[in-house]
Design an enzyme around this catalytic site. Sequence first.
Site, PDB file in Angstrom:
ATOM      1  N   ASP A 183       0.886  -1.160   0.000  1.00 49.96           N
ATOM      2  CA  ASP A 183       0.000   0.000   0.000  1.00 49.96           C
ATOM      3  C   ASP A 183       0.932   1.220   0.000  1.00 49.96           C
ATOM      4  OD1 ASP A 183      -2.293   1.689   0.482  1.00 49.96           O
ATOM      5  OD2 ASP A 183      -1.665   1.780   2.584  1.00 49.96           O
TER       6      ASP A 183
ATOM      7  N   ASP B 143      -0.101   5.087   0.933  1.00 53.01           N
ATOM      8  CA  ASP B 143      -0.358   6.061   1.999  1.00 53.01           C
ATOM      9  C   ASP B 143      -0.261   5.405   3.375  1.00 53.01           C
ATOM     10  OD1 ASP B 143      -1.000   8.255   0.244  1.00 53.01           O
ATOM     11  OD2 ASP B 143      -2.925   7.291  -0.146  1.00 53.01           O
TER      12      ASP B 143
END
Length: 225
Positions: free
Chosen positions: A9, A11
């Site tokens: 991922d 963020d």
Amino acid sequence: MMLKAVVFDLDGVITDTAHLHFLAWRAVAKEVGITFDEAFNEQLKGISRMDSLQRILRYGGKEGAFNDKQCLALAGKKNDLYVRSLASLTQDSLLPGIHDLLVAIRGANVRIGLASVSLNAPGILQALGIHNAFDFCADASRIVCSKPDPEIFLAACAGLNVRPEEAIGIEDAAAGIEAINAAGMLSVGIGAGLVHAGLQLHSTRELNWQCLTDFWASRSVLIRN
Ligand code: BG6
Ligand code: MG
């Protein structure tokens, strides 16, 4: 089974933009009379821009109060604020341990993927100077179902040409951990409260190639037995 890929991922895992999303949403929400704290913000992590707006409006008791055009304008305002705050990102904005981990994964000949639902992901990777570190980045604009749906992790595995069972996913959001697990990958959670992660770490400081390979080996033993 060999570990063939690690899917990240963006963020909150690669860089601390999760907090910038929070600040931008908080400012826009305030303009329409809604206040929320970091605890509620946990529910926005991994959720697409428009879905986040709907969650905020629902939380503030304003679901249905704005038409589509007004919702687009609110989401646009949030994105303008967010993108402005991204100007502070530099090659030094990688979270601790991420640079060394990317180098180690590459050195082990394991593929590297990205599964971020952020439409700003390509620009952020450029700003961080790591756009060449990824073998495949799933295209957020083609994703129909936000996390916790496994769609984006499955798209990343397909693009990397590996089966989900041959890959580890790394996330800082509860919705992201659900998505990884639903895809059939092994999940690593960064941060508190990610109780469904196969491996839970407090921060990226604890995240390194050795801990990923140990985790993979321990799970492979469980599967064999
Ligand atoms: C996710 C974030 O990575 O991207 C969410 O965790 C955010 O908070 C989502 O809403 C969409 O991002 P963007 O940049 O397309 O608005
Ligand atoms: Mg995240």
